[in-house]
Design a protein around this motif. Structure first.
Motif, PDB file in Angstrom:
ATOM      1  N   ILE A   1       0.865  -1.192   0.000  1.00  0.00           N
ATOM      2  CA  ILE A   1       0.000   0.000   0.000  1.00  0.00           C
ATOM      3  C   ILE A   1       0.897   1.236   0.000  1.00  0.00           C
ATOM      4  CG2 ILE A   1      -1.730   1.315   1.312  1.00  0.00           C
ATOM      5  CD1 ILE A   1      -2.644  -1.390   2.519  1.00  0.00           C
ATOM      6  N   PRO A   2       0.751   2.096  -0.971  1.00  0.00           N
ATOM      7  CA  PRO A   2       1.636   3.273  -1.000  1.00  0.00           C
ATOM      8  C   PRO A   2       1.315   4.250   0.125  1.00  0.00           C
ATOM      9  CG  PRO A   2      -0.008   3.370  -2.761  1.00  0.00           C
ATOM     10  CD  PRO A   2      -0.186   2.051  -2.102  1.00  0.00           C
ATOM     11  N   GLY A   3       2.344   4.869   0.672  1.00  0.00           N
ATOM     12  CA  GLY A   3       2.135   5.842   1.736  1.00  0.00           C
ATOM     13  C   GLY A   3       1.528   7.128   1.183  1.00  0.00           C
ATOM     14  N   VAL A   4       0.687   7.725   2.007  1.00  0.00           N
ATOM     15  CA  VAL A   4       0.133   9.031   1.615  1.00  0.00           C
ATOM     16  C   VAL A   4       0.381  10.008   2.754  1.00  0.00           C
ATOM     17  CG1 VAL A   4      -1.664   8.142   0.057  1.00  0.00           C
ATOM     18  CG2 VAL A   4      -2.155   8.422   2.491  1.00  0.00           C
ATOM     19  N   LEU A   5       0.509  11.268   2.391  1.00  0.00           N
ATOM     20  CA  LEU A   5       0.757  12.280   3.417  1.00  0.00           C
ATOM     21  C   LEU A   5      -0.572  12.615   4.109  1.00  0.00           C
ATOM     22  CD1 LEU A   5       3.423  13.537   4.185  1.00  0.00           C
ATOM     23  CD2 LEU A   5       2.874  15.485   2.711  1.00  0.00           C
ATOM     24  N   VAL A   6      -0.577  12.415   5.422  1.00  0.00           N
ATOM     25  CA  VAL A   6      -1.823  12.610   6.175  1.00  0.00           C
ATOM     26  C   VAL A   6      -1.652  13.794   7.122  1.00  0.00           C
ATOM     27  CG1 VAL A   6      -3.384  11.558   7.872  1.00  0.00           C
ATOM     28  CG2 VAL A   6      -2.409  10.164   6.037  1.00  0.00           C
ATOM     29  N   GLU A   7      -2.683  14.621   7.190  1.00  0.00           N
ATOM     30  CA  GLU A   7      -2.667  15.732   8.154  1.00  0.00           C
ATOM     31  C   GLU A   7      -2.829  15.145   9.556  1.00  0.00           C
ATOM     32  OE1 GLU A   7      -2.395  19.080   7.621  1.00  0.00           O
ATOM     33  OE2 GLU A   7      -2.064  18.705   5.482  1.00  0.00           O
ATOM     34  N   LEU A   8      -1.869  15.425  10.412  1.00  0.00           N
ATOM     35  CA  LEU A   8      -1.911  14.811  11.747  1.00  0.00           C
ATOM     36  C   LEU A   8      -3.104  15.279  12.581  1.00  0.00           C
ATOM     37  CD1 LEU A   8       1.870  14.744  12.668  1.00  0.00           C
ATOM     38  CD2 LEU A   8       0.394  12.792  12.233  1.00  0.00           C
ATOM     39  N   LYS A   9      -3.592  16.465  12.275  1.00  0.00           N
ATOM     40  CA  LYS A   9      -4.746  16.956  13.047  1.00  0.00           C
ATOM     41  C   LYS A   9      -5.985  16.086  12.803  1.00  0.00           C
ATOM     42  CE  LYS A   9      -6.379  20.162   9.580  1.00  0.00           C
ATOM     43  NZ  LYS A   9      -6.260  21.406   8.951  1.00  0.00           N
ATOM     44  N   ASN A  10      -5.954  15.302  11.707  1.00  0.00           N
ATOM     45  CA  ASN A  10      -7.093  14.427  11.404  1.00  0.00           C
ATOM     46  C   ASN A  10      -7.024  13.091  12.153  1.00  0.00           C
ATOM     47  OD1 ASN A  10      -8.140  16.317   9.711  1.00  0.00           O
ATOM     48  ND2 ASN A  10      -7.124  15.493   7.886  1.00  0.00           N
ATOM     49  N   ILE A  11      -5.948  12.914  12.909  1.00  0.00           N
ATOM     50  CA  ILE A  11      -5.812  11.651  13.656  1.00  0.00           C
ATOM     51  C   ILE A  11      -5.957  11.957  15.151  1.00  0.00           C
ATOM     52  CG2 ILE A  11      -4.378   9.616  14.097  1.00  0.00           C
ATOM     53  CD1 ILE A  11      -2.798  10.315  11.572  1.00  0.00           C
ATOM     54  N   SER A  12      -6.842  11.220  15.795  1.00  0.00           N
ATOM     55  CA  SER A  12      -7.102  11.458  17.224  1.00  0.00           C
ATOM     56  C   SER A  12      -5.891  11.092  18.079  1.00  0.00           C
ATOM     57  CB  SER A  12      -8.311  10.609  17.644  1.00  0.00           C
ATOM     58  OG  SER A  12      -8.350  10.505  19.035  1.00  0.00           O
ATOM     59  N   ASP A  13      -5.745  11.776  19.198  1.00  0.00           N
ATOM     60  CA  ASP A  13      -4.673  11.441  20.153  1.00  0.00           C
ATOM     61  C   ASP A  13      -5.009  10.183  20.951  1.00  0.00           C
ATOM     62  OD1 ASP A  13      -3.246  13.582  19.364  1.00  0.00           O
ATOM     63  OD2 ASP A  13      -3.726  14.843  21.107  1.00  0.00           O
ATOM     64  N   HIS A  14      -6.233   9.750  20.879  1.00  0.00           N
ATOM     65  CA  HIS A  14      -6.692   8.591  21.647  1.00  0.00           C
ATOM     66  C   HIS A  14      -6.291   7.299  20.933  1.00  0.00           C
ATOM     67  CE1 HIS A  14      -9.698   5.917  23.540  1.00  0.00           C
ATOM     68  NE2 HIS A  14      -9.458   6.698  24.584  1.00  0.00           N
ATOM     69  N   PRO A  15      -5.982   6.242  21.691  1.00  0.00           N
ATOM     70  CA  PRO A  15      -5.560   4.998  21.012  1.00  0.00           C
ATOM     71  C   PRO A  15      -6.616   4.422  20.059  1.00  0.00           C
ATOM     72  CG  PRO A  15      -5.160   4.840  23.376  1.00  0.00           C
ATOM     73  CD  PRO A  15      -5.914   6.108  23.147  1.00  0.00           C
ATOM     74  N   GLY A  16      -7.879   4.791  20.258  1.00  0.00           N
ATOM     75  CA  GLY A  16      -8.906   4.285  19.344  1.00  0.00           C
ATOM     76  C   GLY A  16      -9.214   2.814  19.565  1.00  0.00           C
ATOM     77  N   PRO A  17      -9.914   2.209  18.614  1.00  0.00           N
ATOM     78  CA  PRO A  17     -10.398   0.846  18.856  1.00  0.00           C
ATOM     79  C   PRO A  17      -9.349  -0.247  18.672  1.00  0.00           C
ATOM     80  CG  PRO A  17     -11.194   1.640  16.732  1.00  0.00           C
ATOM     81  CD  PRO A  17     -10.456   2.776  17.352  1.00  0.00           C
ATOM     82  N   TYR A  18      -8.193   0.084  18.089  1.00  0.00           N
ATOM     83  CA  TYR A  18      -7.253  -0.996  17.743  1.00  0.00           C
ATOM     84  C   TYR A  18      -5.934  -0.951  18.514  1.00  0.00           C
ATOM     85  CZ  TYR A  18     -10.535  -0.688  13.874  1.00  0.00           C
ATOM     86  OH  TYR A  18     -11.683  -0.611  13.140  1.00  0.00           O
ATOM     87  N   CYS A  19      -5.581   0.200  19.048  1.00  0.00           N
ATOM     88  CA  CYS A  19      -4.249   0.316  19.668  1.00  0.00           C
ATOM     89  C   CYS A  19      -4.306   0.008  21.159  1.00  0.00           C
ATOM     90  CB  CYS A  19      -3.682   1.714  19.453  1.00  0.00           C
ATOM     91  SG  CYS A  19      -3.466   2.042  17.704  1.00  0.00           S
TER      92      CYS A  19
END
Lengths: 362, 329
Positions: free
Chosen positions: B9-27
């Motif tokens: 899967i090719p890497g894409v540049l992601v805006e970090l503000k769109n990723i929650s600081d919370h571990p979420g359902p998988y981490c």
């Protein structure tokens, strides 16, 4: 048996006649399910422990086992006949709560087929006396109205002169016993407590008066009786309350027809405590001063146990002096301090109770 | 599945503000120290791109690389190359197992993280399967009680207390036990434990005493904690923390086991009144449960032993040693 809300049948147990008979006795409309996979817990609720689910299984273990005593305390040499595990009564102190990998009211459907092997043990040791009970891992009579186990066991035990069968219960399910003509070598025993403990901690069990009424009925029908004050619990007002139970015994039964009365104080493996706290949040049974005993179980601090037993001994003696009073899993010192004598070792207690057996069933 | 399925899967540049600081359902990361990772990234950069997946609301959940994302954010970066999984090909369970396997081979989970793993698996898999197949992977016994305890810790313990467990300041056993105590009282006890540096055994003992007293009579426990006797120990400036911890433990032991503590005191007093020679001790068995007392004599040589035995046999009232509750003959 209105408490049975569903029935599980292990596929291996399907072929046994007992399974078919039990199924025919369970109320119509109770759903049945055949369990194919061995060891499946069948999605039970650990708080409920499957106390409304009758589970017929083919038991692979030993049907006759020695009572799991330990060398540190004096044990009576009792033998347990395994007819099932778990019980519909929901006593807060029950040790079976810690066997959460064995939920449901398990009935051993292959009892009839395996009983022969058990009887062979008795017959091949004619010099030994076997005091056998079914009430260790279940209540002896709680499921009798659907299993009719007593119909199966009574005839086989009563014809053997070196054996007695003790049916230990808190229920009043005595109809099948009464209907039977067999009395010899059968002891019907009730677990007793103070009415306070019975109402607060022995959930779903009949009250003390009901139990004693059933005992009186059995005695009048010719059965020898036994009683077990186990577990005794100490709480404010315990003396008056236990005394009231002794008064009731005096009112309902003739002490001459009692083979034995055992006394034991509450003891538990440490792992039971969180389970009791979870299943019975309002219980007071854990409030006392418990210490770790020599067998790893928690038990009351020694002088408390001595107080409990001495009190009972004093008042039971006033009632009748030959009651076959004994202590369950206690030390020589506690025997001496509370009953004024000691069998010294487990073999001594076995002899004492064997002699009681001979005396009552001569 | 191809082993290249994810790396392809090719890497894409992601805006970090769109990723929650919370571990979420998988981490399953909790209570970690970010600094070593920040230093490593400063030295060598990001070696493996985090893996993300779009959730049903269209937001991005981290599947692997939670710590990397947090580290990079803390370093002030705004964007990061990530791989984004196709939500149609990677079910939530698959994402969860991807994270689990990614972590299992590279690090050890702390006790709180183990609870997180079990709780997350619990959303997708039957309990029996988790106990049988996944608990051993976490180094836990396949035991229903253990399973329930870890789930309970994850669900009921607040983040502060989880942090103490993860940092090793509070034992898992203490955390389990403290759940039996109401929330308000819980934080008071926690302050007590941590301010006086109770060791793990002392923590467990104290919580057991308090929990038992609370179950027996909750208002009595409140009274004890507010009592002048207790405060006198807690606020005493003349003793150090370990001494305070010991004194507090003894205070509550006396409240929980009054008959036993009295028996111990009576026995010790009786022995003390015998004025045993130096180097001779008489001890009672644990909880007075065993049948025998124990005599200890320390000596340098046989001559001294004989002297001490002679002295001992000459002590008056030696024959009066008995369990303290036993009445005089």
């Amino acid at each position: 048996m209105t408490f049975i809300k569903k029935v599980f049948i292990d596929s291996e147990a399907l072929g046994y006649p007992l399974t078919q008979k039990v199924l025919s006795r369970v109320k119509n409309g109770v759903p049945h399910r055949i369990i194919e996979e061995k060891g499946s817990s069948s999605g039970f609720d650990e708080v409920d422990m499957g106390k409304e689910t009758l589970h017929l299984i083919s038991y692979k273990g030993e049907f006759l086992k020695p009572c799991p005593g330990t060398k540190e305390y004096i044990c009576c040499g009792y033998k347990i006949l395994n007819i099932g595990t778990n019980c519909p009564l929901d006593c807060s102190y029950c040790i079976l709560q810690s066997y959460i990998n064995m939920p449901n009211l398990r009935v051993f459907a292959n009892l009839e087929e395996e009983l022969g092997n058990v009887l062979d043990i008795f017959d091949s040791n004619p010099e030994s006396i076997f005091r056998v009970g079914t009430g260790e891992f279940t209540d002896s009579l709680a499921l009798d109205p659907v299993t009719f186990c007593s119909d199966l066991l009574l005839p086989e035990f009563s014809i053997r002169k070196n054996v007695i069968l003790e049916l230990k219960t808190k229920t009043v399910n005595i109809n099948r016993l009464i209907a039977s003509k067999i009395r010899d070598r059968i002891v019907v025993s009730w677990s007793l407590n103070s009415s306070f403990i019975a109402s607060k901690e022995e959930l779903k069990a009949p009250g003390i008066i009901k139990r004693l009424e059933a005992a009186r009925k059995c005695q009048s029908e010719g059965f020898v009786l036994g009683f077990h004050f186990d577990p005794m619990l100490m709480y404010p007002g315990w003396q008056e309350d236990y005394l009231r139970t002794l008064d009731l015994m005096d009112k309902y039964v003739d002490p001459k027809g009692i083979i034995w009365i055992s006394l034991g104080s509450f003891r538990y493996m440490p792992g039971l405590k969180p389970i009791v706290r979870k299943r019975h949040p309002n219980t007071t049974i854990l409030d006392g001063e418990f210490i770790q005993g020599l067998d790893g179980k928690m038990r009351y601090f020694k002088p408390i146990r001595i107080d409990l037993y001495s009190f009972m001994k004093e008042h039971l003696d006033k009632w009748y002096s030959n009651l076959g009073l004994y202590l369950c899993m206690e030390s020589d010192e506690v025997w001496q301090e509370s009953l004024g004598w000691s069998p010294g070792v487990s073999e001594g207690l076995k002899c004492y109770l064997d002699d009681r057996t001979i005396e009552l069933f001569a | 599945m191809s082993i290249y399925e994810i790396t392809d899967i090719p890497g894409v540049l992601v805006e970090l503000k769109n990723i929650s600081d919370h571990p979420g359902p998988y981490c399953m990361s909790f209570g970690f120290d970010l600094n070593p990772l920040v230093k490593s990234i400063k030295r060598s950069g990001i070696v493996n791109s985090p893996v993300l997946v779009k959730n049903s609301k269209g937001n991005l959940d981290i599947v692997t690389g939670y710590r990397r994302v947090i580290a990079v954010k803390s370093m002030g970066f705004k964007q990061l190359h990530c791989r984004i999984l196709s939500e149609s090909e990677f079910s939530p369970l698959r994402c969860l197992l991807l994270n689990l396997n990614d972590n299992l081979c590279t690090r050890t989970f702390n006790e709180i993280e183990k609870g997180m793993v079990l709780c997350r698996l619990n959303n997708f898999l039957p309990k029996d399967e988790i106990i049988e197949s996944y608990m051993p992977l976490l180094g836990l016994p396949s035991n229903e009680n253990t399973y329930s305890n870890f789930i309970r810790i994850d669900e009921e313990l607040d983040d502060n207390m989880k942090q103490y467990v993860a940092e090793g300041r509070m034992s898992f056993q203490s955390a389990e036990r403290i759940l039996d105590i109401d929330y308000g009282l819980r934080s008071y006890i926690l302050d007590l434990l941590l301010s006086l540096n109770f060791n793990f055994n002392q923590q467990t003992q104290l919580i057991d005493y308090l929990s038992d007293i609370k179950h027996s009579n909750e208002s009595l426990l409140i009274d004890m904690l507010n009592s002048a006797d207790f405060k006198q120990i807690y606020l005493n400036d003349k003793i150090n923390k370990p001494q305070k911890a010991k004194a507090i433990l003894q205070y509550f032991r006396e409240k929980r086991f009054p008959i036993m503590v009295k028996a111990e005191k009576d026995f010790k007093e009786k022995i003390s009144n015998l004025h045993l020679p130096q180097g001779i001790r008489i001890n009672y068995p644990p909880f007075f449960e065993g049948p025998s007392f124990r005599l200890e004599i320390s000596f340098k040589n046989g001559k001294q032993l004989k002297e001490k035995v002679d002295q001992l046999s000459g002590i008056r009232n030696l024959e009066d040693i008995k369990p303290p509750w036993k009445k005089e003959a």
